[in-house]
Design a protein around this motif. Structure first.
Motif, PDB file in Angstrom:
ATOM      1  N   LYS A   8       0.673  -1.400   0.010  1.00  0.00           N
ATOM      2  CA  LYS A   8      -0.090  -0.108   0.075  1.00  0.00           C
ATOM      3  C   LYS A   8       0.910   1.225  -0.024  1.00  0.00           C
ATOM      4  O   LYS A   8       0.735   2.407  -0.449  1.00  0.00           O
ATOM      5  N   PHE A  20      -4.197   5.460   1.701  1.00  0.00           N
ATOM      6  CA  PHE A  20      -4.893   4.585   2.546  1.00  0.00           C
ATOM      7  C   PHE A  20      -5.094   4.848   3.989  1.00  0.00           C
ATOM      8  O   PHE A  20      -5.247   4.183   5.003  1.00  0.00           O
ATOM      9  N   GLY A  21      -4.701   6.134   4.435  1.00  0.00           N
ATOM     10  CA  GLY A  21      -4.816   6.695   5.722  1.00  0.00           C
ATOM     11  C   GLY A  21      -3.350   7.061   6.249  1.00  0.00           C
ATOM     12  O   GLY A  21      -2.514   6.845   5.623  1.00  0.00           O
ATOM     13  N   ASP A  23       0.061   6.698   7.364  1.00  0.00           N
ATOM     14  CA  ASP A  23       1.211   5.735   6.892  1.00  0.00           C
ATOM     15  C   ASP A  23       2.575   6.451   7.242  1.00  0.00           C
ATOM     16  O   ASP A  23       3.143   7.227   6.733  1.00  0.00           O
ATOM     17  N   TYR A 100     -16.287   2.912   7.861  1.00  0.00           N
ATOM     18  CA  TYR A 100     -15.235   3.753   8.135  1.00  0.00           C
ATOM     19  C   TYR A 100     -15.249   5.180   8.475  1.00  0.00           C
ATOM     20  O   TYR A 100     -14.544   5.725   9.487  1.00  0.00           O
ATOM     21  N   THR A 107      -9.163   2.297   8.832  1.00  0.00           N
ATOM     22  CA  THR A 107      -8.993   2.157   7.409  1.00  0.00           C
ATOM     23  C   THR A 107     -10.069   1.505   6.764  1.00  0.00           C
ATOM     24  O   THR A 107     -10.945   0.851   7.369  1.00  0.00           O
ATOM     25  N   ARG A 108     -10.381   1.821   5.625  1.00  0.00           N
ATOM     26  CA  ARG A 108     -11.407   1.189   4.643  1.00  0.00           C
ATOM     27  C   ARG A 108     -11.332  -0.164   4.427  1.00  0.00           C
ATOM     28  O   ARG A 108     -12.342  -1.107   4.564  1.00  0.00           O
TER      29      ARG A 108
END
Length: 201
Positions: A8, A20-21, A23, A100, A107-108
């Motif tokens: 990701k 992706f949020g 990180d 979410y 995270t999704r």
């Protein structure tokens, strides 16, 4: 059930934003992946490349594969309203995305797993289809047996984001899909017009 399970951070670096949020790896290396990273001389991207990049960003952000995304675009085309805006509204109305947004998972992909593992109910009925389209007034809640899940508790404790189009009660772990969000209420950095142009070719 097909979904993207590859690296990701690499994808986030490709788009230059943490899609992706949070990180930590992306924060350390927020330049494009590959041997030469920042030093690679990149020419001006073609119009097609820009449009394709935007479509891929939207697909990765919402965890949707090509066929499903194309079907949503066709549905948006048939609907009243601006096609690009309707497309994003369809993405936002997915059950995994709403779980979410309500803070049930950080995270999704985590929210998707909660749904597919039968931890989420809609109007009192268990729904295990992440792409389930919610309608205005639908009540989403954590199943009674799953309310003590540590991952849900931890996610809710760390979540402080509030969305005008959703209500959520941390005590009962129940929320309502109040309305379909307008484009201005969707925080994702996606230029939906490029996606419409790409599919309209």
């Amino acid at each position: 059930m097909a979904r993207y399970i590859g690296p990701k951070t690499r994808i986030a670096r490709k788009f230059g934003e943490a899609i992706f949020g949070d990180d930590k790896a992306f924060e350390k290396r927020n330049y494009p992946p590959g041997q030469h990273g920042n030093n690679r001389r990149r020419g001006k991207k073609s119009e097609y490349a820009v449009q394709l990049m935007e479509k891929q960003k939207a697909k990765y952000t919402y965890g949707v594969l090509e066929r499903q995304f194309r079907n949503m675009f066709e549905k948006a085309t048939r609907s009243q309203g601006i096609t690009g805006e309707v497309l994003l509204q369809l993405c936002e109305s997915r059950l995994d995305n709403v779980a979410y947004r309500m803070g049930l998972s950080p995270t999704r992909s985590g929210a998707r797993q909660l749904v597919s593992h039968r931890h989420i109910t809609v109007n009192g009925e268990i729904v295990n289809i992440p792409s389930y389209q919610l309608k205005t007034g639908d009540v989403v809640s954590v199943r009674e047996k799953s309310k003590s899940l540590e991952i849900v508790e931890r996610s809710l404790a760390n979540n402080s984001t509030v969305y005008e189009w959703l209500t959520f009660n941390n005590e009962t772990k129940q929320g309502t899909f109040v309305a379909v969000p307008s484009r201005i209420q969707i925080p994702e950095n996606i230029n939906e017009q490029f996606i419409v142009e790409l599919y309209s070719k």
